[in-house]
Write a protein that holds these residues in place. Sequence first.
Motif, PDB file in Angstrom:
ATOM      1  N   ILE A  39      80.322  49.108  40.339  1.00 46.78           N
ATOM      2  CA  ILE A  39      79.496  49.396  41.362  1.00 46.78           C
ATOM      3  C   ILE A  39      79.575  50.985  41.732  1.00 46.78           C
ATOM      4  N   VAL A  44      73.251  51.714  42.503  1.00 52.31           N
ATOM      5  CA  VAL A  44      72.351  50.339  42.776  1.00 52.31           C
ATOM      6  C   VAL A  44      71.651  50.194  41.425  1.00 52.31           C
ATOM      7  N   VAL A  47      72.505  46.968  39.485  1.00 53.10           N
ATOM      8  CA  VAL A  47      72.095  45.845  40.382  1.00 53.10           C
ATOM      9  C   VAL A  47      70.829  45.696  39.761  1.00 53.10           C
ATOM     10  N   LYS A  48      69.713  46.704  39.739  1.00 56.94           N
ATOM     11  CA  LYS A  48      68.460  46.365  39.530  1.00 56.94           C
ATOM     12  C   LYS A  48      68.239  45.987  38.043  1.00 56.94           C
ATOM     13  N   PRO A  75      71.062  48.331  51.192  1.00 53.46           N
ATOM     14  CA  PRO A  75      70.591  48.819  49.937  1.00 53.46           C
ATOM     15  C   PRO A  75      70.814  47.861  48.593  1.00 53.46           C
ATOM     16  N   PHE A  76      71.960  47.267  48.826  1.00 50.64           N
ATOM     17  CA  PHE A  76      72.149  46.413  47.636  1.00 50.64           C
ATOM     18  C   PHE A  76      71.408  45.101  47.657  1.00 50.64           C
ATOM     19  N   ALA A  79      68.109  45.775  46.460  1.00 52.87           N
ATOM     20  CA  ALA A  79      68.001  45.842  45.192  1.00 52.87           C
ATOM     21  C   ALA A  79      68.016  44.799  44.376  1.00 52.87           C
ATOM     22  N   CYS A  84      76.810  40.005  48.612  1.00 51.02           N
ATOM     23  CA  CYS A  84      77.837  41.305  48.685  1.00 51.02           C
ATOM     24  C   CYS A  84      79.166  40.732  49.414  1.00 51.02           C
TER      25      CYS A  84
END
Length: 224
Positions: A39, A44, A47-48, A75-76, A79, A84
Amino acid sequence: MSRPLIQMALDSLDFDQTVSLATQVAPHVDIFEIGTPCIKHNGVNIVKELRDRFPDKLILVDLKTMDAGEYEATPFYEAGADICTVLGVSGLATCKGVIKAANAHGAEAQIDLINVEDKVGFARAIAEAGAHIIGIHTGLDAQAAGHTPFSDLKDIASLSLPVRISVAGGLKASTVQDVVKAGANIIVVGAAIYGAPSPAGAAREFHELVCATGTHGTGGGTED
């Protein structure tokens, strides 16, 4: 009753290799963990990508957040992350920030107890604060010194807190059933799968071993 979930740690820095490995093991795992090195390197976008390719899998982003919990995690979650992680040693305020961000997105926060001195006491505190998952994590350096997650797992499982318990730290096919019996809800496997001659075959073996161990009622999971 539910079986423990199997989480696959994706630790490669290479974007395409990460996606390829995820594709190979997808039929046999429940959670894709985008590891901390991965990561940090890919951000990000990984993740997408995994969210688009595997809509039926849970995605955990191993941020190991140490400060600014809500700001860093948001933001994660946006996405597509389902979970987290935040380090327990960051303190209760930072953990609460990630919990807040998770709740705002219908997701979950995992508090990693690596290097926390009073694991039992802190586990109680973060459960009260609304944590969804507690991570029992024996890091690579600790593993090299001969440590395992079993003692910590037994201590935390004995508390019967309203959280799921995730266990990571050098788990192998020979030890996974012991971890399940000790009360783990999420089994994290990395090198034992991605370092195998056939990652898909190794993932299948772990799935079969977990299923053969039986089910238990503590925490969440999927019916098998």
